[in-house]
Design a protein around this motif. Sequence first.
Motif, PDB file in Angstrom:
ATOM      1  N   ILE A  66       0.928  -1.377  -0.013  1.00 45.99           N
ATOM      2  CA  ILE A  66      -0.028   0.017   0.012  1.00 45.99           C
ATOM      3  C   ILE A  66       0.982   1.164   0.181  1.00 45.99           C
ATOM      4  CG2 ILE A  66      -1.894   1.147   1.262  1.00 45.99           C
ATOM      5  CD1 ILE A  66      -2.667  -1.379   0.339  1.00 45.99           C
ATOM      6  N   TYR A  67       2.060   1.064   0.823  1.00 45.02           N
ATOM      7  CA  TYR A  67       2.858   2.355   0.851  1.00 45.02           C
ATOM      8  C   TYR A  67       3.547   2.439  -0.632  1.00 45.02           C
ATOM      9  CZ  TYR A  67       3.140   3.490   5.857  1.00 45.02           C
ATOM     10  OH  TYR A  67       3.111   4.140   6.910  1.00 45.02           O
ATOM     11  N   VAL A  91      -9.991  -6.141  -0.745  1.00 40.64           N
ATOM     12  CA  VAL A  91      -8.835  -6.897  -0.907  1.00 40.64           C
ATOM     13  C   VAL A  91      -7.967  -6.564   0.054  1.00 40.64           C
ATOM     14  CG1 VAL A  91      -7.052  -7.571  -2.394  1.00 40.64           C
ATOM     15  CG2 VAL A  91      -8.920  -6.572  -3.344  1.00 40.64           C
ATOM     16  N   PRO A  92      -8.201  -7.581   1.280  1.00 41.86           N
ATOM     17  CA  PRO A  92      -7.599  -7.168   2.424  1.00 41.86           C
ATOM     18  C   PRO A  92      -6.064  -7.979   2.796  1.00 41.86           C
ATOM     19  CG  PRO A  92      -9.051  -8.757   2.866  1.00 41.86           C
ATOM     20  CD  PRO A  92      -9.278  -8.515   1.428  1.00 41.86           C
ATOM     21  N   SER A 138       1.095  -9.990  -0.022  1.00 40.24           N
ATOM     22  CA  SER A 138      -0.436 -10.498   0.413  1.00 40.24           C
ATOM     23  C   SER A 138      -1.473  -9.779  -0.293  1.00 40.24           C
ATOM     24  CB  SER A 138      -0.544 -10.773   1.738  1.00 40.24           C
ATOM     25  OG  SER A 138      -1.437  -9.844   2.260  1.00 40.24           O
ATOM     26  N   VAL A 139      -1.313  -8.711  -0.293  1.00 38.07           N
ATOM     27  CA  VAL A 139      -2.417  -7.831  -1.168  1.00 38.07           C
ATOM     28  C   VAL A 139      -2.033  -8.061  -2.432  1.00 38.07           C
ATOM     29  CG1 VAL A 139      -3.284  -5.348  -1.549  1.00 38.07           C
ATOM     30  CG2 VAL A 139      -2.839  -6.164   0.637  1.00 38.07           C
ATOM     31  N   LEU A 186      -0.951 -10.388  -4.312  1.00 39.11           N
ATOM     32  CA  LEU A 186      -1.277 -11.926  -4.551  1.00 39.11           C
ATOM     33  C   LEU A 186      -2.883 -12.070  -4.641  1.00 39.11           C
ATOM     34  CD1 LEU A 186       1.383 -13.834  -2.314  1.00 39.11           C
ATOM     35  CD2 LEU A 186       0.910 -14.171  -4.884  1.00 39.11           C
ATOM     36  N   ALA A 187      -3.432 -11.314  -3.654  1.00 39.42           N
ATOM     37  CA  ALA A 187      -5.075 -11.604  -3.575  1.00 39.42           C
ATOM     38  C   ALA A 187      -5.540 -10.621  -4.534  1.00 39.42           C
ATOM     39  CB  ALA A 187      -5.568 -10.974  -2.313  1.00 39.42           C
ATOM     40  N   LEU A 188      -5.108  -9.401  -5.011  1.00 38.46           N
ATOM     41  CA  LEU A 188      -5.331  -8.770  -6.031  1.00 38.46           C
ATOM     42  C   LEU A 188      -5.396  -9.312  -7.502  1.00 38.46           C
ATOM     43  CD1 LEU A 188      -6.460  -5.935  -7.101  1.00 38.46           C
ATOM     44  CD2 LEU A 188      -4.166  -5.160  -7.176  1.00 38.46           C
ATOM     45  N   ASP A 189      -4.210  -9.971  -7.711  1.00 42.51           N
ATOM     46  CA  ASP A 189      -3.991 -10.721  -8.960  1.00 42.51           C
ATOM     47  C   ASP A 189      -4.726 -11.814  -9.298  1.00 42.51           C
ATOM     48  OD1 ASP A 189      -2.458 -10.986 -11.415  1.00 42.51           O
ATOM     49  OD2 ASP A 189      -1.455 -12.787 -10.353  1.00 42.51           O
ATOM     50  N   ALA A 190      -5.244 -12.657  -7.930  1.00 45.44           N
ATOM     51  CA  ALA A 190      -5.847 -13.919  -8.090  1.00 45.44           C
ATOM     52  C   ALA A 190      -7.416 -13.368  -8.626  1.00 45.44           C
ATOM     53  CB  ALA A 190      -5.849 -14.572  -6.744  1.00 45.44           C
ATOM     54  N   ALA A 191      -7.837 -12.382  -7.922  1.00 47.51           N
ATOM     55  CA  ALA A 191      -9.099 -11.933  -8.294  1.00 47.51           C
ATOM     56  C   ALA A 191      -9.278 -11.027  -9.936  1.00 47.51           C
ATOM     57  CB  ALA A 191      -9.319 -10.657  -7.322  1.00 47.51           C
TER      58      ALA A 191
END
Length: 328
Positions: free
Chosen positions: A118-119, A253-254, A290-291, A293-298
Amino acid sequence: MNTRTVIAGTGSYLPEKVLTNFDLEKMIDTSADWILSRTGIRERHLASPEEATSDLATKAGRAALDMAGVDPADLDLIIVATLTPDHYFPSTAGFVQRNLGAGKAAAFDLEAACTGFIYALTVGDLFIKTGTYQKVLVIGAEVLSKFLDWEDRDTCILFGDGAGAAVLVPGDDSERGIISTHLHSDGSMAELLYVPAGVSRMPISKEAIDQKLNTLKMRGHEVFKVAVTRLSEVVDEVMEANGLGEEDIDFLVPHQANLRIIQATARKLKLPMEKVIVTVDIHGNTSAASVPLALDAAVRSKRINKGDMVLLEAFGGGLTWGAALVRW
Ligand code: UT7
């Protein structure tokens, strides 16, 4: 200044080796059920002895560049968010630049632990918004497995290795792109989650190694409580800053640290879990990775599509926390 920064491509990489909760049962005093019910984690990926953070980061970066249709030679900047760099120096981003052949790109690392992506997204967004750069690669990448005490059940069951990336470019309208970013930190609680030894506060020594002070320490329960509070505050901040209600958010996307923390944040936002991207089950807590990774999966599974309002958030060591609102 009307142009927004658009995420033109995402990418991710998980190392081949998988360690399941059942594998952990055989290594330490824990149970697969305990891990699953307390964290939502089923398995995590581990880098091979030869793999360093820049190797994972390069693979995720390349996938994001492919999706964006951006040639690495055209990149202006590479930012790698990581707390597990290849070396103290030079930066991990420099190795990624070399691996990608991104000859004209500036490159640096950014350390904000699990909030690192996020930073880094915020910094990349500002370079684009100011017109300084046109093509920025932002990566969150970690090889946490090499910084864990594999006899400490409080920590070793939680973390995994991986990398996720996003390519940032100027958008061609004022609708799509990064709408706002929100960063926070509180250094007064730094020792709740840290690696005590290895750098200038306590250089590496035989004593430090004997006491495993070169591995990650976390007061998990205390971190959990602060995480739930701070993440609730920051999602409120995003909603207020943009005059939004929960009905305006299509996907959350947490940070993928613990399913119970994710559920608490979703409850606070009154978001049904169908609108929450959860990948913690397959990779555990990969900190800065982690963020993305989750974003890419979605994105790759086409859950997140053009026009969706997406809220990213993370919390971690520092302590740090933050959020970003993106019209996809
Ligand atoms: O990414 C950065 C941010 N990090 C986080 O957000 C992580 C935050 N913390 C957490 O996710 C959770 O606090 C944990 C998953 C680490 C722990 O869950 P908890 O519900 O807070 O459990 P606890 O630490 O309060 O421990 C509960 C019990 C204890 O036993 P007693 O004292 O009740 O008898 C622990 O000893 O669970 C025990 N325990 C375990 N049992 C089996 C702790 N670790 C384990 C384990 N297996 N691996």
